[in-house]
Design a protein around this motif. Sequence first.
Motif, PDB file in Angstrom:
ATOM      1  N   THR A   1       0.871  -1.179   0.000  1.00  0.00           N
ATOM      2  CA  THR A   1       0.000   0.000   0.000  1.00  0.00           C
ATOM      3  C   THR A   1       0.905   1.225   0.000  1.00  0.00           C
ATOM      4  O   THR A   1       2.039   1.183   0.485  1.00  0.00           O
ATOM      5  CB  THR A   1      -0.906   0.086   1.247  1.00  0.00           C
ATOM      6  OG1 THR A   1      -0.113   0.092   2.427  1.00  0.00           O
ATOM      7  CG2 THR A   1      -1.910  -1.042   1.296  1.00  0.00           C
TER       8      THR A   1
ATOM      9  N   THR B   1       4.205   0.629   2.514  1.00  0.00           N
ATOM     10  CA  THR B   1       4.364  -0.527   3.398  1.00  0.00           C
ATOM     11  C   THR B   1       4.000  -1.775   2.599  1.00  0.00           C
ATOM     12  O   THR B   1       3.188  -1.718   1.677  1.00  0.00           O
ATOM     13  CB  THR B   1       3.454  -0.455   4.649  1.00  0.00           C
ATOM     14  OG1 THR B   1       2.113  -0.172   4.249  1.00  0.00           O
ATOM     15  CG2 THR B   1       3.935   0.611   5.612  1.00  0.00           C
ATOM     16  N   ALA B   2       4.616  -2.892   2.953  1.00  0.00           N
ATOM     17  CA  ALA B   2       4.333  -4.142   2.247  1.00  0.00           C
ATOM     18  C   ALA B   2       4.587  -5.329   3.142  1.00  0.00           C
ATOM     19  O   ALA B   2       5.407  -5.262   4.067  1.00  0.00           O
ATOM     20  CB  ALA B   2       5.199  -4.246   0.992  1.00  0.00           C
TER      21      ALA B   2
ATOM     22  N   MET C   1       4.389   0.412  10.041  1.00  0.00           N
ATOM     23  CA  MET C   1       3.424  -0.564  10.569  1.00  0.00           C
ATOM     24  C   MET C   1       3.465  -0.568  12.097  1.00  0.00           C
ATOM     25  O   MET C   1       2.433  -0.686  12.757  1.00  0.00           O
ATOM     26  CB  MET C   1       3.740  -1.964  10.047  1.00  0.00           C
ATOM     27  CG  MET C   1       3.577  -2.109   8.544  1.00  0.00           C
ATOM     28  SD  MET C   1       3.653  -3.853   8.048  1.00  0.00           S
ATOM     29  CE  MET C   1       4.523  -3.711   6.504  1.00  0.00           C
TER      30      MET C   1
ATOM     31  N   SER D   1       0.562  -8.181  12.661  1.00  0.00           N
ATOM     32  CA  SER D   1      -0.114  -8.386  11.368  1.00  0.00           C
ATOM     33  C   SER D   1      -0.701  -9.788  11.263  1.00  0.00           C
ATOM     34  O   SER D   1      -0.848 -10.335  10.188  1.00  0.00           O
ATOM     35  CB  SER D   1       0.861  -8.136  10.213  1.00  0.00           C
ATOM     36  OG  SER D   1       2.010  -8.942  10.349  1.00  0.00           O
TER      37      SER D   1
ATOM     38  N   LEU E   1      -1.230  -2.405   7.287  1.00  0.00           N
ATOM     39  CA  LEU E   1      -1.002  -1.849   5.947  1.00  0.00           C
ATOM     40  C   LEU E   1      -1.778  -0.547   5.727  1.00  0.00           C
ATOM     41  O   LEU E   1      -1.704   0.046   4.655  1.00  0.00           O
ATOM     42  CB  LEU E   1      -1.409  -2.882   4.880  1.00  0.00           C
ATOM     43  CG  LEU E   1      -0.499  -4.110   4.787  1.00  0.00           C
ATOM     44  CD1 LEU E   1      -1.139  -5.201   3.942  1.00  0.00           C
ATOM     45  CD2 LEU E   1       0.856  -3.728   4.207  1.00  0.00           C
TER      46      LEU E   1
ATOM     47  N   ILE F   1      -2.669   0.598  -3.973  1.00  0.00           N
ATOM     48  CA  ILE F   1      -2.583  -0.773  -3.442  1.00  0.00           C
ATOM     49  C   ILE F   1      -2.330  -1.719  -4.597  1.00  0.00           C
ATOM     50  O   ILE F   1      -2.939  -1.594  -5.659  1.00  0.00           O
ATOM     51  CB  ILE F   1      -3.880  -1.133  -2.662  1.00  0.00           C
ATOM     52  CG1 ILE F   1      -3.753  -2.528  -2.025  1.00  0.00           C
ATOM     53  CG2 ILE F   1      -5.125  -1.030  -3.548  1.00  0.00           C
ATOM     54  CD1 ILE F   1      -4.818  -2.816  -0.971  1.00  0.00           C
TER      55      ILE F   1
END
Length: 201
Positions: free
Chosen positions: A27, A34-35, A112, A126, A136, A152
């Motif tokens: 995203t 972030t991923a 995150m 997560s 995310l 995204i």
Amino acid sequence: MKLPLSYYSNQDVLFLAQDLLGKVLFTKINGEITAGIIVETEAYNGISDKASHAYGGRRTDRTETLYSHGGVSYVYLCYGIHHLFNVVTSVEDEPHAVLVRAIEPLIGTEIMEYRRNMPASKAAISSGPGSAAKALGIDRSFNKKDLRGHEIWIEDHGIQYPVDSIIAGSRIGVAYAKEDALLPWRFFVKGNKYVSKPNKT
DNA sequence: AAACGGATTGGCT
DNA sequence: GCCAATCCGTTTC
């Protein structure tokens, strides 16, 4: 890098739910990327699946997204608190979707950590569909977004898990679906710490 | 127009 | 382990 439209057009949602394990979900929000690596999924198999919001061919404002051609996101609010992210798959009017239940933080982990207010070393950051989406930064504004866009998207980084390390089990929290609740349509990477509990079949 | 309940999480006992 | 939190799509009156 980004998965092409043809990938999402596959009409076998059970295959895709397994194949998405190891793919990387990104995203980009206010310039912050972030991923995470997808490590747990569930398949929701169209109008015949009693656990699906589209069961029986139900079409409402909320479920309309599920009837889109594959390659868009389906995000909805659960229990009034949690945003759950799904990948819509298959072709138009075929409401298949894959719920992303857990990711392994990969890029932008400090962002995150801020969103979740806990260190990335903690699996809970997560683990579980609500937590993965929050890490995310996914909320309802991400509903019906093109998964090949710039907010995204999903990439293939060549991560491959051995066949025997992918476990199938029954889906979580779908007791209302009666006999369909027992179908082994949940998939996760064996031993990955970010996989949500229960960690068995 | 009003009530119901969920593809969950985390804080407290 | 138990249970409250908290919104809104969907169903029912």
